[in-house]
Scaffold this motif. Structure first.
Motif, mmCIF file in Angstrom:
data_model
loop_
_atom_site.group_PDB
_atom_site.id
_atom_site.type_symbol
_atom_site.label_atom_id
_atom_site.label_comp_id
_atom_site.label_asym_id
_atom_site.label_seq_id
_atom_site.Cartn_x
_atom_site.Cartn_y
_atom_site.Cartn_z
ATOM 1 N N SER A 1 0.784 -1.126 -0.157
ATOM 2 C CA SER A 1 0.068 -0.166 -0.161
ATOM 3 C C SER A 1 0.953 1.257 -0.075
ATOM 4 C CB SER A 1 -1.022 0.090 1.272
ATOM 5 O OG SER A 1 -2.124 -0.879 0.922
ATOM 6 N N ILE A 2 1.830 1.128 0.583
ATOM 7 C CA ILE A 2 2.765 2.225 0.673
ATOM 8 C C ILE A 2 3.317 2.766 -0.737
ATOM 9 C CG2 ILE A 2 5.155 3.151 1.398
ATOM 10 C CD1 ILE A 2 4.390 1.823 4.316
ATOM 11 N N GLU A 3 3.694 1.397 -1.372
ATOM 12 C CA GLU A 3 4.213 1.597 -2.635
ATOM 13 C C GLU A 3 3.156 2.200 -3.579
ATOM 14 O OE1 GLU A 3 5.525 -2.443 -3.249
ATOM 15 O OE2 GLU A 3 7.515 -1.959 -2.247
ATOM 16 N N ALA A 4 1.965 1.702 -3.483
ATOM 17 C CA ALA A 4 0.999 2.168 -4.523
ATOM 18 C C ALA A 4 0.611 3.632 -4.004
ATOM 19 C CB ALA A 4 -0.297 1.444 -3.998
ATOM 20 N N ILE A 5 0.597 4.054 -3.095
ATOM 21 C CA ILE A 5 0.578 5.316 -2.794
ATOM 22 C C ILE A 5 1.648 6.427 -3.381
ATOM 23 C CG2 ILE A 5 0.672 7.246 -0.823
ATOM 24 C CD1 ILE A 5 -0.654 5.328 1.138
ATOM 25 N N ALA A 6 2.677 5.773 -3.285
ATOM 26 C CA ALA A 6 4.116 6.628 -4.204
ATOM 27 C C ALA A 6 3.547 6.539 -5.643
ATOM 28 C CB ALA A 6 5.102 5.657 -3.936
ATOM 29 N N ILE A 7 3.094 5.686 -6.141
ATOM 30 C CA ILE A 7 2.665 5.638 -7.539
ATOM 31 C C ILE A 7 1.380 6.609 -7.877
ATOM 32 C CG2 ILE A 7 1.660 4.199 -9.448
ATOM 33 C CD1 ILE A 7 3.442 1.854 -8.396
ATOM 34 N N HIS A 8 0.477 6.665 -6.912
ATOM 35 C CA HIS A 8 -0.866 7.504 -7.107
ATOM 36 C C HIS A 8 -0.373 8.950 -7.035
ATOM 37 C CE1 HIS A 8 -3.297 3.830 -7.056
ATOM 38 N NE2 HIS A 8 -3.047 3.664 -5.739
ATOM 39 N N ILE A 9 0.711 9.207 -6.313
ATOM 40 C CA ILE A 9 1.035 10.790 -5.925
ATOM 41 C C ILE A 9 2.103 11.037 -7.028
ATOM 42 C CG2 ILE A 9 -0.079 10.663 -3.825
ATOM 43 C CD1 ILE A 9 2.847 10.585 -2.824
ATOM 44 N N GLN A 10 2.529 10.407 -8.054
ATOM 45 C CA GLN A 10 3.486 11.084 -8.860
ATOM 46 C C GLN A 10 3.359 12.192 -9.703
ATOM 47 O OE1 GLN A 10 4.140 7.313 -11.447
ATOM 48 N NE2 GLN A 10 5.788 6.635 -10.198
ATOM 49 N N GLU A 11 2.068 12.384 -9.803
ATOM 50 C CA GLU A 11 1.785 13.675 -10.413
ATOM 51 C C GLU A 11 1.779 14.715 -9.803
ATOM 52 O OE1 GLU A 11 1.149 13.803 -13.941
ATOM 53 O OE2 GLU A 11 1.721 11.843 -13.931
ATOM 54 N N GLY A 12 1.800 14.626 -8.368
ATOM 55 C CA GLY A 12 2.253 15.589 -7.269
ATOM 56 C C GLY A 12 0.846 16.323 -6.572
ATOM 57 N N GLU B 1 -6.320 3.286 4.539
ATOM 58 C CA GLU B 1 -7.090 2.432 5.187
ATOM 59 C C GLU B 1 -6.481 0.966 5.165
ATOM 60 O OE1 GLU B 1 -11.059 2.840 3.155
ATOM 61 O OE2 GLU B 1 -11.411 4.731 4.119
ATOM 62 N N ILE B 2 -6.155 0.581 4.172
ATOM 63 C CA ILE B 2 -5.814 -0.800 3.919
ATOM 64 C C ILE B 2 -4.515 -0.849 4.998
ATOM 65 C CG2 ILE B 2 -4.180 -2.547 2.559
ATOM 66 C CD1 ILE B 2 -6.012 -1.497 0.309
ATOM 67 N N ILE B 3 -3.464 0.173 5.022
ATOM 68 C CA ILE B 3 -2.558 0.094 5.943
ATOM 69 C C ILE B 3 -2.988 0.037 7.499
ATOM 70 C CG2 ILE B 3 -0.902 1.527 6.906
ATOM 71 C CD1 ILE B 3 -0.257 2.732 3.888
ATOM 72 N N GLY B 4 -4.021 0.836 7.869
ATOM 73 C CA GLY B 4 -4.435 1.001 9.146
ATOM 74 C C GLY B 4 -5.138 -0.243 9.587
ATOM 75 N N GLU B 5 -5.953 -1.068 8.575
ATOM 76 C CA GLU B 5 -6.433 -2.291 8.863
ATOM 77 C C GLU B 5 -5.425 -3.187 9.161
ATOM 78 O OE1 GLU B 5 -9.582 -4.549 9.808
ATOM 79 O OE2 GLU B 5 -9.576 -2.345 9.686
ATOM 80 N N ALA B 6 -4.287 -3.259 8.443
ATOM 81 C CA ALA B 6 -3.349 -4.329 8.510
ATOM 82 C C ALA B 6 -2.889 -4.091 9.749
ATOM 83 C CB ALA B 6 -2.215 -4.291 7.259
ATOM 84 N N ASN C 1 5.515 13.718 4.977
ATOM 85 C CA ASN C 1 6.224 14.229 6.108
ATOM 86 C C ASN C 1 7.234 12.956 6.317
ATOM 87 O OD1 ASN C 1 7.263 14.329 8.707
ATOM 88 N ND2 ASN C 1 5.509 15.447 9.396
ATOM 89 N N PRO C 2 8.585 13.211 6.438
ATOM 90 C CA PRO C 2 9.407 12.116 6.596
ATOM 91 C C PRO C 2 9.137 11.309 7.853
ATOM 92 C CG PRO C 2 10.754 13.952 5.877
ATOM 93 C CD PRO C 2 9.286 14.384 6.224
ATOM 94 N N ASP C 3 8.370 11.828 8.785
ATOM 95 C CA ASP C 3 8.357 11.273 10.105
ATOM 96 C C ASP C 3 6.928 10.570 9.914
ATOM 97 O OD1 ASP C 3 10.742 12.295 11.306
ATOM 98 O OD2 ASP C 3 9.526 14.173 12.139
ATOM 99 N N LYS C 4 6.387 10.510 8.961
ATOM 100 C CA LYS C 4 5.137 9.730 8.953
ATOM 101 C C LYS C 4 5.192 8.248 7.916
ATOM 102 C CE LYS C 4 2.913 12.996 11.258
ATOM 103 N NZ LYS C 4 2.697 12.743 12.807
ATOM 104 N N LEU C 5 4.718 8.601 6.549
ATOM 105 C CA LEU C 5 4.545 7.360 5.854
ATOM 106 C C LEU C 5 6.095 6.854 5.479
ATOM 107 C CD1 LEU C 5 2.427 5.716 4.824
ATOM 108 C CD2 LEU C 5 2.439 6.944 2.777
ATOM 109 N N PRO C 6 6.878 7.779 5.180
ATOM 110 C CA PRO C 6 8.269 7.256 4.654
ATOM 111 C C PRO C 6 8.805 6.582 5.982
ATOM 112 C CG PRO C 6 7.864 9.544 3.821
ATOM 113 C CD PRO C 6 6.768 9.473 4.841
ATOM 114 N N ASP C 7 8.759 7.058 7.212
ATOM 115 C CA ASP C 7 9.107 6.548 8.353
ATOM 116 C C ASP C 7 8.607 5.159 8.507
ATOM 117 O OD1 ASP C 7 11.313 6.822 10.620
ATOM 118 O OD2 ASP C 7 9.397 6.915 11.589
#
Length: 125
Positions: A18-29, A48-53, A98-104
């Motif tokens: 899901s983290i990898e998918a988010i990176a793809i989804h936001i490529q356009e900025g 939501e998938i991340i939170g559920e997992a 935020n580097p302290d959030k999803l990237p972390d």
């Protein structure tokens, strides 16, 4: 028929995907994220998938990684799923950048996966 509990690895791989998918989804900025409903909803669904997992991970496992804000992640999933009308997209954007959030979280998940895979190769059943 009883369910066999899934390994933490099962859920960690879903988080990683899901983290990898988010990176793809936001490529356009940011502007695309804020204005393109398809992109926005895709990112929210992945969060939501991340939170559920995270919520499915055993407490004993999460206790081994106290630096990860497991509860906050699960709580955010509940906000996304149940209070969708109140979601602030700027806040979501800041969480995914935020580097302290999803990237972390991504770094922590990779560590968790590596630890579990190393542990299972050392202790074959």
């Amino acid at each position: 028929m009883s369910k066999v509990p899934k390994s933490p690895l099962f859920f960690l791989y879903h988080i990683k995907e899901s983290i990898e998918a988010i990176a793809i989804h936001i490529q356009e900025g940011k502007q695309s994220f804020l204005t393109n409903r398809t992109v926005t909803m895709a990112v929210i669904r992945e969060l939501e998938i991340i939170g559920e997992a995270v919520n499915k991970l055993p407490a004993e496992f999460k206790n081994n990684y106290p630096l990860v804000p497991w509860r906050d992640i699960g709580d955010f999933r509940n906000v996304l799923a149940h209070h969708y009308w109140g979601i602030d997209l700027e806040t979501v954007w800041n969480i995914i950048h935020n580097p302290d959030k999803l990237p972390d979280l991504n770094n922590h998940v990779k560590t968790c996966i590596q630890d579990l895979e190393n542990h299972s190769s050392e202790n074959p059943e």
